[in-house]
Write a protein that holds these residues in place. Structure first.
Motif, PDB file in Angstrom:
ATOM      1  N   ALA A 298       2.973  15.990  -2.568  1.00  0.00           N
ATOM      2  CA  ALA A 298       4.328  15.670  -2.131  1.00  0.00           C
ATOM      3  C   ALA A 298       5.147  15.203  -3.330  1.00  0.00           C
ATOM      4  CB  ALA A 298       4.307  14.590  -1.052  1.00  0.00           C
ATOM      5  N   SER A 299       6.428  15.547  -3.333  1.00  0.00           N
ATOM      6  CA  SER A 299       7.302  15.254  -4.473  1.00  0.00           C
ATOM      7  C   SER A 299       8.489  14.384  -4.092  1.00  0.00           C
ATOM      8  CB  SER A 299       7.815  16.574  -5.086  1.00  0.00           C
ATOM      9  OG  SER A 299       6.746  17.398  -5.508  1.00  0.00           O
ATOM     10  N   GLU A 300       8.418  13.701  -2.953  1.00  0.00           N
ATOM     11  CA  GLU A 300       9.537  12.847  -2.547  1.00  0.00           C
ATOM     12  C   GLU A 300       9.652  11.626  -3.454  1.00  0.00           C
ATOM     13  OE1 GLU A 300      11.047   9.971   1.105  1.00  0.00           O
ATOM     14  OE2 GLU A 300       9.080  10.926   1.211  1.00  0.00           O
ATOM     15  N   CYS A 301       8.567  10.879  -3.602  1.00  0.00           N
ATOM     16  CA  CYS A 301       8.569   9.622  -4.328  1.00  0.00           C
ATOM     17  C   CYS A 301       7.105   9.258  -4.590  1.00  0.00           C
ATOM     18  CB  CYS A 301       9.274   8.525  -3.528  1.00  0.00           C
ATOM     19  SG  CYS A 301       8.704   8.381  -1.801  1.00  0.00           S
ATOM     20  N   ARG A 302       6.858   8.242  -5.415  1.00  0.00           N
ATOM     21  CA  ARG A 302       5.487   7.936  -5.813  1.00  0.00           C
ATOM     22  C   ARG A 302       5.289   6.420  -5.882  1.00  0.00           C
ATOM     23  NH1 ARG A 302       1.455  11.109  -8.339  1.00  0.00           N
ATOM     24  NH2 ARG A 302       0.061  10.064  -9.820  1.00  0.00           N
ATOM     25  N   TYR A 303       4.198   5.978  -5.276  1.00  0.00           N
ATOM     26  CA  TYR A 303       3.864   4.545  -5.254  1.00  0.00           C
ATOM     27  C   TYR A 303       2.360   4.395  -5.432  1.00  0.00           C
ATOM     28  CZ  TYR A 303       3.753  -0.350  -3.749  1.00  0.00           C
ATOM     29  OH  TYR A 303       3.573  -1.713  -3.692  1.00  0.00           O
ATOM     30  N   ASP A 304       1.955   3.621  -6.431  1.00  0.00           N
ATOM     31  CA  ASP A 304       0.548   3.346  -6.689  1.00  0.00           C
ATOM     32  C   ASP A 304       0.138   2.132  -5.866  1.00  0.00           C
ATOM     33  OD1 ASP A 304      -1.886   2.283  -7.834  1.00  0.00           O
ATOM     34  OD2 ASP A 304      -1.553   3.554  -9.588  1.00  0.00           O
ATOM     35  N   ARG A 305      -0.575   2.396  -4.777  1.00  0.00           N
ATOM     36  CA  ARG A 305      -0.948   1.319  -3.854  1.00  0.00           C
ATOM     37  C   ARG A 305      -1.919   0.332  -4.496  1.00  0.00           C
ATOM     38  NH1 ARG A 305      -2.514   4.456   0.155  1.00  0.00           N
ATOM     39  NH2 ARG A 305      -4.673   4.414  -0.537  1.00  0.00           N
ATOM     40  N   LEU A 306      -2.753   0.819  -5.403  1.00  0.00           N
ATOM     41  CA  LEU A 306      -3.744  -0.039  -6.047  1.00  0.00           C
ATOM     42  C   LEU A 306      -3.077  -1.066  -6.957  1.00  0.00           C
ATOM     43  CD1 LEU A 306      -6.785  -0.558  -6.366  1.00  0.00           C
ATOM     44  CD2 LEU A 306      -6.779   1.077  -8.258  1.00  0.00           C
ATOM     45  N   LEU A 307      -2.069  -0.620  -7.705  1.00  0.00           N
ATOM     46  CA  LEU A 307      -1.356  -1.520  -8.603  1.00  0.00           C
ATOM     47  C   LEU A 307      -0.190  -2.229  -7.934  1.00  0.00           C
ATOM     48  CD1 LEU A 307      -1.198   0.706 -11.835  1.00  0.00           C
ATOM     49  CD2 LEU A 307      -2.821  -1.131 -11.308  1.00  0.00           C
ATOM     50  N   GLY A 308       0.238  -1.699  -6.778  1.00  0.00           N
ATOM     51  CA  GLY A 308       1.405  -2.268  -6.120  1.00  0.00           C
ATOM     52  C   GLY A 308       2.688  -1.983  -6.881  1.00  0.00           C
ATOM     53  N   ILE A 309       2.741  -0.834  -7.546  1.00  0.00           N
ATOM     54  CA  ILE A 309       3.896  -0.458  -8.360  1.00  0.00           C
ATOM     55  C   ILE A 309       4.360   0.936  -7.955  1.00  0.00           C
ATOM     56  CG2 ILE A 309       4.746  -0.011 -10.695  1.00  0.00           C
ATOM     57  CD1 ILE A 309       2.587  -1.876 -11.732  1.00  0.00           C
ATOM     58  N   GLY A 310       5.656   1.111  -7.842  1.00  0.00           N
ATOM     59  CA  GLY A 310       6.219   2.416  -7.545  1.00  0.00           C
ATOM     60  C   GLY A 310       6.962   2.987  -8.730  1.00  0.00           C
ATOM     61  N   LEU A 311       7.211   4.277  -8.692  1.00  0.00           N
ATOM     62  CA  LEU A 311       7.975   4.964  -9.728  1.00  0.00           C
ATOM     63  C   LEU A 311       9.460   4.805  -9.380  1.00  0.00           C
ATOM     64  CD1 LEU A 311       7.665   6.732 -12.286  1.00  0.00           C
ATOM     65  CD2 LEU A 311       7.796   8.729 -10.790  1.00  0.00           C
ATOM     66  N   ASP A 312      10.018   3.702  -9.832  1.00  0.00           N
ATOM     67  CA  ASP A 312      11.407   3.349  -9.528  1.00  0.00           C
ATOM     68  C   ASP A 312      11.616   3.229  -8.020  1.00  0.00           C
ATOM     69  OD1 ASP A 312      13.978   2.604 -10.215  1.00  0.00           O
ATOM     70  OD2 ASP A 312      14.741   4.654 -10.239  1.00  0.00           O
ATOM     71  N   THR A 313      10.619   2.677  -7.335  1.00  0.00           N
ATOM     72  CA  THR A 313      10.727   2.445  -5.897  1.00  0.00           C
ATOM     73  C   THR A 313       9.788   1.324  -5.489  1.00  0.00           C
ATOM     74  OG1 THR A 313      10.650   3.492  -3.708  1.00  0.00           O
ATOM     75  CG2 THR A 313       8.915   4.093  -5.253  1.00  0.00           C
TER      76      THR A 313
END
Length: 648
Positions: A298-313
């Motif tokens: 998927a190319s909507e948005c990206r969030y790393d659940r393990l780190l708790g960090i998103g790509l500008d989200t």
């Protein structure tokens, strides 16, 4: 499941765009015509044996087979051993499809696979391409990708084109692509099925994906596909120039779109700022859509659940169906072993912002505020990118893979665990015909699903009636008072309101669709200082206690059959550029991988998963498999940035 719907606030939607469409072909009008439009489900990204990467994966199904499958007929796909065949059938036919085989290598693959009387057929690379050995096939695939300039070096032509007539073979193959589309296009008043002539433009230097699916409006098309052999690498704008030269400016009826896909694997190269005014104009004309989801992620948005960090989200739902890497190396796993470091996890800090479409939307607003025009005004669709000639094969509980033998049977879990079942392209059109659907694509009255078939409406305007959700004439009134999905709303001092409605996927006999959980509206805007912002707003429904039975994956708990609301943006600023889109979420269900693991006696929810996987591996290896087949079934969700045995 996620459904993305784009609605931008940039200009006035004209009366001509809201009523009717222009006919460019001779055909019987459809009996099922509705002025307030109907939802049509399709797949605009489909590969068959005419594509080099499908053929070297033992796929022998043709464009005719793909169209038959889409209409509900059974076809055969290769088993994991590359020699056996599996008979499969879609549970619910599609309304429209385009077969989009790679324009590159249409001719050489035709020579390699047809007519042993041609000298090129016996070229050793062709013999490798026809081989049944998995390792020989992989060597052949590597050779083809090297010729296509998908590695470090530039493109080069296969020697098969010295031995045989590639121009003639290419014309023959392109003619058959067109004939298959014509043979399956229902031109009667029944309008049961629509096809589009298309192909894929495949530029991926150093495995960075800049592919486009080129979709023609009618049977008036280019003489030959414009490919990277004509444009060169890193040069998709030349594709647009070629399509303008050979299609839209050359023929009275030729019209065409180019739909980018898998920006998540583009290394940040898919959506660059326009380098010239002509490039800006061409992007807006030729690329009104982007493919938001397919089997490679998927190319909507990206969030790393393990780190708790998103790509500008900060949107945690952006962990949905993400793949670790940022390039096509994510496909490089064989017998459970990753063969390239390009497939490794790309950290959030190093992941390009514009790989994700939501960030592209935001950057487009900022670019437009500074330069006067937004280059990234795109609606969204989903598709499968099947390489098994199986358009619309998105059912999680019957997923047979999309890469021929490479992800058939046990290989799906073993080698393509991070792939998904793909999505649908949905359009709102007056009738199921080429002109009506193409007009919907052009005006962006479309949405993407990640595999199921909910029915979603989305309108925006100042002062929408508050009672639309209970009004039997809601859609007609919404068209009269507002702007549908994909449109642009004229700025006004009056509050901006949105009417959004979603009906659950009705499913099929014996397999009801999943209830809806909630509707969100995602808003992006740019402030006066040029900074971009986003917000996710819950507008209908709510998080509930629905889940699944961990032993059977049966649904537990209920959601809604329909959700609807008229929502007013309390923070609307008429001088602030903004976009809005709706995202519809279903109740949780088991991911395809969970279902396949359980079917093999390995339960991702079990405390004994590793023991079960070891026993299943022994059974698989005794039947001819190699390596760790079922180990990924036991991945710990808490230790993974994106994976979950459940999806929503």
């Amino acid at each position: 499941m996620k459904v993305g719907v784009a609605l931008t606030l940039l200009a006035v939607l004209t009366q001509a765009e809201t009523h009717g469409f222009q006919r460019t072909e001779e055909r019987v009008p459809c009996a099922n015509f509705t002025a307030i439009r109907q939802p049509l489900f399709g797949d605009l990204h489909v590969h068959t044996a005419y594509s080099f990467d499908a053929y070297v994966s033992s796929v022998r199904a043709t464009p005719w087979d793909a169209y038959r499958y889409a209409q509900g007929e059974a076809i055969e796909i290769p088993a994991a051993d590359g020699e056996g065949l599996l008979t499969i059938q879609i549970s619910k036919p599609l309304d429209f499809v385009s077969v989009t085989d790679h324009g590159e290598f249409l001719a050489p693959i035709d020579i390699c696979s047809n007519d042993s009387g041609r000298l090129g057929y016996w070229w050793p690379h062709c013999a490798m391409t026809r081989a049944s050995s998995q390792w020989v096939q992989l060597l052949a695939a590597d050779w083809w990708t090297g010729l296509a300039g998908q590695k470090e070096g530039e493109k080069s032509h296969s020697f098969v084109c010295t031995l045989s007539d590639c121009e003639g073979a290419g014309r023959d193959a392109w003619g058959r692509v067109q004939q298959a589309a014509e043979d399956h296009y229902d031109r009667s008043e029944t309008c049961a099925f629509t096809t589009f002539v298309g192909y894929e433009y495949t530029d991926s230097p150093q495995r960075q994906n800049m592919h486009r699916n080129v979709i023609f409006r009618n049977e008036d098309v280019v003489d030959l596909p414009i490919t990277t052999y004509e444009t060169g690498r890193y040069n998709f704008p030349d594709l647009w120039r070629g399509l303008r030269r050979e299609c839209t400016d050359a023929h009275g009826r030729c019209d065409v779109l180019a739909i980018p896909h898998n920006s998540n694997l583009a290394g940040g190269l898919m959506f660059r700022d326009p380098q010239t005014p002509a490039e800006l104009k061409d992007r807006l004309f030729f690329e009104p859509l982007v493919e938001l989801v397919q089997h490679k992620g998927a190319s909507e948005c990206r969030y790393d659940r393990l780190l708790g960090i998103g790509l500008d989200t900060e949107d945690e739902l952006c962990a949905f169906e993400q793949v670790p890497g940022d390039n096509l190396g994510m496909l490089g796993t064989v017998n459970g072993v990753v063969l390239t470091d390009r497939a490794e996890l790309k950290s959030i800090e190093k992941f390009a912002r514009r790989n994700m479409v939501r960030n592209v939307y935001k950057d487009g607003l900022a670019y437009g505020q500074k330069n006067g025009a937004n280059p990234f005004v795109m609606g969204v669709i989903g598709s499968t990118d099947t390489h098994s000639a199986t358009p619309g094969a998105t059912e999680e509980d019957a997923f047979t893979g999309h890469l021929g033998r490479r992800d058939s049977e046990f290989r799906n879990v073993q080698d393509h665990f991070y792939a998904n079942a793909g999505g649908h392209a949905v359009v709102w059109a007056e009738e199921n015909s080429r002109d009506a659907i193409f007009a919907a694509l052009r005006r962006k009255e479309t949405y993407a699903t990640s595999g199921t078939r909910p029915i979603v409406r989305f309108f925006g305007a100042p002062d929408l009636p508050d009672d639309l959700c209970s009004d039997a004439d809601a859609i007609a009134k919404a068209y009269a008072a507002g702007v549908p999905m994909g449109g642009a709303i004229q700025a006004s001092d009056r509050p901006l309101e949105f009417f959004v409605s979603a009906q659950k996927d009705p499913g099929v006999a014996g397999n009801p669709g999943t209830d809806l959980e909630r509707i969100q509206i995602v808003k992006g805007w740019v402030s006066q200082d040029g900074q971009t912002h986003e917000r996710v707003i819950e507008v209908a429904g709510a998080i509930n206690d629905a889940s699944v039975d961990p032993m059977t994956c049966a649904s537990v708990g209920q959601g809604s059959r329909r959700l609807c609301t008229v929502w007013q943006d309390p923070d609307f600023d008429p001088v602030q550029p903004a976009f809005y889109y709706a995202r519809v979420l279903e109740n949780p269900t088991c991911r395809w991988s969970t279902l396949q693991c359980q079917a093999s006696g390995v339960n991702p929810f079990s405390d004994h998963c590793e023991v079960q996987a070891s026993e299943a591996n022994q059974r698989a290896q005794a039947a001819g498999a190699s390596g760790d087949v079922y180990g990924k079934c036991c991945l710990d969700e808490q230790a993974q940035p994106f994976y979950s045995p459940l999806i929503r």
